[in-house]
Write a protein that holds these residues in place. Structure first.
Motif, PDB file in Angstrom:
ATOM      1  N   LEU A  57      -8.212  -1.487   3.915  1.00 12.93           N
ATOM      2  CA  LEU A  57      -7.461  -0.317   3.435  1.00 12.93           C
ATOM      3  C   LEU A  57      -6.899  -0.571   2.043  1.00 12.93           C
ATOM      4  O   LEU A  57      -6.835   0.329   1.200  1.00 12.93           O
ATOM      5  CB  LEU A  57      -6.339   0.018   4.426  1.00 12.93           C
ATOM      6  CG  LEU A  57      -6.837   0.570   5.769  1.00 12.93           C
ATOM      7  CD1 LEU A  57      -5.734   0.495   6.837  1.00 12.93           C
ATOM      8  CD2 LEU A  57      -7.337   2.001   5.625  1.00 12.93           C
ATOM      9  N   ARG A  69      -3.735   6.236   4.709  1.00 15.06           N
ATOM     10  CA  ARG A  69      -3.999   4.784   4.708  1.00 15.06           C
ATOM     11  C   ARG A  69      -2.732   3.994   5.049  1.00 15.06           C
ATOM     12  O   ARG A  69      -2.801   2.967   5.709  1.00 15.06           O
ATOM     13  CB  ARG A  69      -4.520   4.336   3.331  1.00 15.06           C
ATOM     14  CG  ARG A  69      -6.012   4.522   3.154  1.00 15.06           C
ATOM     15  CD  ARG A  69      -6.513   3.879   1.858  1.00 15.06           C
ATOM     16  NE  ARG A  69      -6.129   4.626   0.678  1.00 15.06           N
ATOM     17  CZ  ARG A  69      -6.851   5.600   0.138  1.00 15.06           C
ATOM     18  NH1 ARG A  69      -8.011   5.931   0.668  1.00 15.06           N
ATOM     19  NH2 ARG A  69      -6.437   6.227  -0.940  1.00 15.06           N
ATOM     20  N   PHE A  91      -6.460  -4.116   7.617  1.00 15.80           N
ATOM     21  CA  PHE A  91      -5.464  -3.821   6.586  1.00 15.80           C
ATOM     22  C   PHE A  91      -6.029  -4.141   5.202  1.00 15.80           C
ATOM     23  O   PHE A  91      -5.891  -3.359   4.251  1.00 15.80           O
ATOM     24  CB  PHE A  91      -4.172  -4.601   6.850  1.00 15.80           C
ATOM     25  CG  PHE A  91      -3.168  -4.449   5.752  1.00 15.80           C
ATOM     26  CD1 PHE A  91      -2.724  -3.192   5.360  1.00 15.80           C
ATOM     27  CD2 PHE A  91      -2.672  -5.559   5.076  1.00 15.80           C
ATOM     28  CE1 PHE A  91      -1.808  -3.034   4.328  1.00 15.80           C
ATOM     29  CE2 PHE A  91      -1.761  -5.412   4.042  1.00 15.80           C
ATOM     30  CZ  PHE A  91      -1.333  -4.147   3.664  1.00 15.80           C
ATOM     31  N   ILE A 133       0.864  -1.199   0.000  1.00 11.56           N
ATOM     32  CA  ILE A 133       0.000   0.000   0.000  1.00 11.56           C
ATOM     33  C   ILE A 133       0.893   1.240   0.000  1.00 11.56           C
ATOM     34  O   ILE A 133       2.052   1.176   0.424  1.00 11.56           O
ATOM     35  CB  ILE A 133      -0.996  -0.014   1.193  1.00 11.56           C
ATOM     36  CG1 ILE A 133      -2.140   0.972   0.957  1.00 11.56           C
ATOM     37  CG2 ILE A 133      -0.294   0.268   2.530  1.00 11.56           C
ATOM     38  CD1 ILE A 133      -3.371   0.717   1.822  1.00 11.56           C
ATOM     39  N   SER A 136      -2.419   1.467   7.983  1.00 13.79           N
ATOM     40  CA  SER A 136      -2.065   0.071   7.663  1.00 13.79           C
ATOM     41  C   SER A 136      -0.977  -0.436   8.597  1.00 13.79           C
ATOM     42  O   SER A 136      -1.024  -1.585   9.067  1.00 13.79           O
ATOM     43  CB  SER A 136      -1.555  -0.042   6.226  1.00 13.79           C
ATOM     44  OG  SER A 136      -2.573   0.261   5.329  1.00 13.79           O
TER      45      SER A 136
END
Ligand code: GLA
Length: 446
Positions: free
Chosen positions: A350, A331, A347, A81, A335
């Motif tokens: 997200l 985010r 998680f 991410i 996370s």
């Protein structure tokens, strides 16, 4: 307006204070020592290294050698991410994967560099004193550029014979180029240490040199994420990186989940031009915001609470681009908290939000990436899925519970193929079940 320019925790290389309550995936310590998959992977890797040594000896002979053959590896990466945040001085959370570029190298008594690529079935030769771009062997420019940047920074390089091989799929968004750059730099450092004066360069500085090679020599305006992940990854962990300070901290991944990468079979297309356009739209957002907020150096300095103001100051689509970056940074921070707290589902949620934002606000997805995410979301054991890397094709990353991986692997591509137009695919869609691996280094015995 609130300013967010500090990472919430100090990062360091010390993972022990992560306080991982569970075994971590792929880590040498917490892994069961007899894990057959890890053992097999290590044996295969040793065998590849041994083959590479023999190929180098057979290809180049001994005449000009001034040191023993050594072998290095540098992994590809997957970003879990934090997409399109690195060049905005934001946060990212990639992991190095168990696919890599491997180089056998040996020092020479002169300034020549000879490189043979087993993947391309080609070989090139140049001298350290006049490194130029090679239009006929594009792959070699990652090697040339890295050596040129190292030489320009004063590293006492010596000539080398090298043989390169790799199993990071090219053009799939898994950073095969960064892996080649980082492997080249690690090989050059190790050869210089044995054959000449040697030079000190830690993983972070080495990654920065590789990024410079890609920006200034290869001509791709990438951020720093890929090279840092390849140089500094840690088995069983993702790497939480602050792309302003380059501080980083390993974050343990849950031991009962696997990273599963799905390659859509769509290759780049618009990727480079649209990537540069997104970068300039982010710069434009900063330029406009600075009229009222001179403290904003990059979108990193804007927090989610500032978003109502953004709406007033920015025209579309710059507003949507900035919105993505600001929320994506947030985010990443959430996370890291979710993973540390063992909240895998949080998680995963997200990851799904991140994909929607890349699709709708940043507009770097494509129908195939959307389809690959969509078909997995109701599959058993899937915590989350999203596109990974620059976008416009390439791969998705999925977090899949161990006991659901076989079923996932068996069914995902059939589901995907039912929803996409096969004429848009330029290579066969693939599924790669991965482990988070250590970053670049010398192979044992080197
Ligand atoms: C590419 C670039 C990275 C990063 C990602 C998007 O992989 O090389 O620096 O910008 O795209 O997150």
């Amino acid at each position: 307006m609130a300013v967010r320019n500090e990472a919430p925790r100090t990062h360091s290389q010390d993972a022990s204070r992560d306080g991982c309550p569970v075994k971590v995936l792929g880590g040498p310590g917490p892994q069961p020592p007899g894990d057959p998959c890890v053992r097999l992977k290590h044996r295969e890797r040793q065998e590849r290294a041994a083959r590479l040594r023999s190929v180098l000896a057979a290809t180049y002979g001994e005449d000009t050698a001034c040191s023993e053959i050594l072998v290095v590896r540098a992994p590809g990466r997957v970003n879990l991410i934090g997409e399109h945040t690195d060049y905005n001085e934001g946060f990212v959370l990639p992991a190095a994967i168990d696919r890599d570029v491997m180089i056998a190298a040996r020092g020479r008594r002169d300034r020549a560099v000879r490189v043979r690529s087993l993947n391309y079935g080609e070989a090139v030769e140049f001298t350290l004193d006049g490194i130029a771009y090679d239009r006929d062997h594009i792959w070699s420019n990652y090697v040339r550029g890295t050596l040129k940047v190292l030489a320009e920074s004063g590293a006492p390089l010596c000539g080398m014979d090298m043989v390169v091989t790799g199993d990071v799929p090219a053009g799939a968004g898994l950073s095969s180029s960064a892996a080649l750059e980082v492997a080249t730099a690690v090989a050059a450092r190790a050869v210089a240490a044995r054959a000449a004066a040697g030079f000190d360069l830690d993983g972070r500085d080495l990654a920065l040199k590789c990024q410079r090679a890609e920006n200034s020599f290869v001509g791709v305006n990438c951020g720093i994420m890929d090279q840092l992940a390849s140089a500094l990854g840690k088995a069983g962990h993702a790497l939480f990186i602050d792309c302003r300070s380059y501080e980083y901290e390993p974050v343990p991944l849950p031991c009962d989940y696997r990273i599963v990468i799905c390659d859509t079979g769509v290759r780049r297309g618009l990727r480079d031009s649209e990537y540069n356009l997104r970068r300039s739209q982010c710069e434009e957002a900063v330029r406009l915001l600075r009229r009222d907020r001179p403290d904003v150096r990059s979108l990193r300095d804007v927090s989610p609470e500032d978003l109502p103001d953004l709406e007033d100051h920015l025209p579309t689509p710059v507003r949507e681009r900035a919105r993505h970056v600001v929320l994506e940074n947030d985010r990443v921070l959430r996370s890291v908290g979710a993973l540390r707290g063992g909240h895998v589902d949080m998680f995963g949620g997200l990851m799904v939000e991140s994909h929607a934002s890349l699709r709708d606000l940043y507009e770097v997805s494509c129908p195939e990436l959307d389809a690959m995410v969509e078909v997995t979301l109701d599959m058993p054991g899937v915590a989350g899925a999203r596109m990974t890397g620059a976008g416009f094709g390439g791969c998705t990353v999925n977090l899949v519970r161990d006991d659901a991986v076989d079923e996932f692997r068996r069914t995902v591509l059939a589901r995907y193929m039912r929803t996409v137009d096969p004429s848009r695919l330029s290579s066969e869609p693939q599924v790669y079940v991965c482990r988070a691996e250590d970053g670049a280094g010398l192979m044992p015995g080197s």
